[in-house]
Design a protein around this motif. Structure first.
Motif, PDB file in Angstrom:
ATOM      1  N   GLY A  41       0.782  -1.218   0.000  1.00 17.44           N
ATOM      2  CA  GLY A  41       0.000   0.000   0.000  1.00 17.44           C
ATOM      3  C   GLY A  41       0.817   1.272   0.000  1.00 17.44           C
ATOM      4  O   GLY A  41       0.259   2.364  -0.149  1.00 17.44           O
ATOM      5  N   GLU A  42       2.153   1.122   0.143  1.00 21.52           N
ATOM      6  CA  GLU A  42       3.011   2.318   0.214  1.00 21.52           C
ATOM      7  C   GLU A  42       4.135   2.304  -0.801  1.00 21.52           C
ATOM      8  O   GLU A  42       4.350   3.282  -1.509  1.00 21.52           O
ATOM      9  CB  GLU A  42       3.605   2.452   1.613  1.00 21.52           C
ATOM     10  CG  GLU A  42       4.495   3.683   1.768  1.00 21.52           C
ATOM     11  CD  GLU A  42       5.204   3.718   3.109  1.00 21.52           C
ATOM     12  OE1 GLU A  42       6.411   4.039   3.135  1.00 21.52           O
ATOM     13  OE2 GLU A  42       4.547   3.422   4.142  1.00 21.52           O
ATOM     14  N   ARG A  43       4.873   1.187  -0.908  1.00 20.28           N
ATOM     15  CA  ARG A  43       6.019   1.160  -1.809  1.00 20.28           C
ATOM     16  C   ARG A  43       6.457  -0.262  -2.142  1.00 20.28           C
ATOM     17  O   ARG A  43       6.242  -1.192  -1.350  1.00 20.28           O
ATOM     18  CB  ARG A  43       7.203   1.927  -1.218  1.00 20.28           C
ATOM     19  CG  ARG A  43       7.749   1.346   0.074  1.00 20.28           C
ATOM     20  CD  ARG A  43       8.829   2.258   0.666  1.00 20.28           C
ATOM     21  NE  ARG A  43       8.265   3.554   1.023  1.00 20.28           N
ATOM     22  CZ  ARG A  43       8.950   4.704   0.979  1.00 20.28           C
ATOM     23  NH1 ARG A  43      10.214   4.708   0.592  1.00 20.28           N
ATOM     24  NH2 ARG A  43       8.374   5.842   1.324  1.00 20.28           N
ATOM     25  N   ASP A 123       3.985   5.300  -3.378  1.00 20.06           N
ATOM     26  CA  ASP A 123       2.672   5.933  -3.403  1.00 20.06           C
ATOM     27  C   ASP A 123       2.791   7.424  -3.696  1.00 20.06           C
ATOM     28  O   ASP A 123       3.589   8.126  -3.085  1.00 20.06           O
ATOM     29  CB  ASP A 123       1.978   5.722  -2.054  1.00 20.06           C
ATOM     30  CG  ASP A 123       0.527   6.159  -2.080  1.00 20.06           C
ATOM     31  OD1 ASP A 123      -0.084   6.149  -3.165  1.00 20.06           O
ATOM     32  OD2 ASP A 123       0.000   6.511  -1.004  1.00 20.06           O
ATOM     33  N   ASP A 203       0.217   0.715  -9.673  1.00 13.52           N
ATOM     34  CA  ASP A 203      -0.671   1.267  -8.639  1.00 13.52           C
ATOM     35  C   ASP A 203      -1.208   0.232  -7.657  1.00 13.52           C
ATOM     36  O   ASP A 203      -1.994   0.588  -6.769  1.00 13.52           O
ATOM     37  CB  ASP A 203      -1.848   2.035  -9.257  1.00 13.52           C
ATOM     38  CG  ASP A 203      -1.399   3.303  -9.965  1.00 13.52           C
ATOM     39  OD1 ASP A 203      -0.334   3.834  -9.607  1.00 13.52           O
ATOM     40  OD2 ASP A 203      -2.112   3.750 -10.885  1.00 13.52           O
ATOM     41  N   LEU A 205       0.822  -1.313  -5.586  1.00 15.09           N
ATOM     42  CA  LEU A 205       1.704  -1.078  -4.439  1.00 15.09           C
ATOM     43  C   LEU A 205       1.902  -2.338  -3.603  1.00 15.09           C
ATOM     44  O   LEU A 205       2.008  -2.286  -2.371  1.00 15.09           O
ATOM     45  CB  LEU A 205       1.189   0.079  -3.587  1.00 15.09           C
ATOM     46  CG  LEU A 205       1.225   1.440  -4.295  1.00 15.09           C
ATOM     47  CD1 LEU A 205       0.516   2.498  -3.459  1.00 15.09           C
ATOM     48  CD2 LEU A 205       2.666   1.863  -4.599  1.00 15.09           C
TER      49      LEU A 205
END
Length: 245
Positions: A41-43, A123, A203, A205
């Motif tokens: 969800g971030e990287r 993100d 996208d 992630l």
């Protein structure tokens, strides 16, 4: 030697690496050349390496330790604000590792030389792909240069140049890469199975499908055999050269 390819598609990133290392024909080993980090969800980061094994393992270990020991306050991939800054961090780490082993400083001709391919997404930004040189500088993939190769690149490049399409599916891209790797494998004994691949969809992630293609993989054998036969048929279909008599 090594062969690794990182490819940008409209759908995301496709990364593939071989696993052979050798120090002569009587000293051949298998080592993983693809490493990943993610905070779902971030990287997401995917890093592939070619070059001196001690150098590349030191780089990977250094980057990995920093992600697990933030209290040391050393720069970490999990804290970089952008893919550009992540590429810069990896480049600096590579340069520092080479410098520590080579008193003359990092140069492209150093016996401790290595080259890396970094792909991923953070993100708030798009997926990005970089090739990182032993001197500590790097370049980024784009529409005119949508894929990078490191290691033994020349044998597998022609099919990539002719057949690459940014709109292709992951499945078609993997087929293309396997043809490229098969061409390299047949031309250079320093590249060998198994092959590792990692997919990343834009996208999401989070890391996508990852797998290893072993020497007994039936699909790879089918691709290798049919590609060789297709080349023979294509050659036969071309008009013969006319010699003056």
């Amino acid at each position: 030697m090594t062969y690794c390819v990182g490819m940008m598609l409209d759908r995301g990133l496709v990364m593939m690496s071989d696993t052979r290392t050798n120090a002569g024909v009587d000293n051949i080993s298998t080592f993983n050349k693809m490493h990943t980090w993610e905070v779902p969800g971030e990287r997401v980061f995917i890093l592939m390496s070619a070059g001196n094994l001690a150098t590349t393992q030191a780089v990977m270990s250094t980057l990995d330790e920093r992600t697990k020991a933030p209290e040391h306050r050393a720069p970490s991939l999990l804290e970089t604000p952008s893919m550009f800054q992540a590429a810069r961090l990896v480049a600096e780490t590579l340069r520092d590792v080479i410098a520590a082993h080579e008193s003359a400083g990092p140069t492209g001709d150093s016996p401790f030389s290595a080259t890396l391919i970094l792909g991923g997404q953070i993100d708030g930004g798009p997926p990005r792909l970089f090739m990182i040189y032993p001197e500590g500088n790097f370049i980024e993939a784009g529409p005119d240069t949508p894929f990078f190769q490191i290691g033994e690149t020349k044998y597998g490049r022609p099919i990539l140049v002719r057949a690459y399409d940014p709109e292709m599916s992951f499945e078609r891209a993997l087929k293309l890469l396997l043809v490229s790797f098969d061409s390299t494998l047949k031309a250079n004994l320093s590249v060998g199975l198994p092959f590792d691949f990692q997919l990343y969809e834009t996208d999401t992630l989070q890391l996508g499908h990852r797998s290893r293609i072993n020497a007994d993989d039936p699909y790879f054998h089918e691709i290798s055999s049919e590609w060789g036969e297709a080349l023979k048929q294509a050659l036969d279909s071309l008009p013969d050269f006319k010699l003056d008599t």
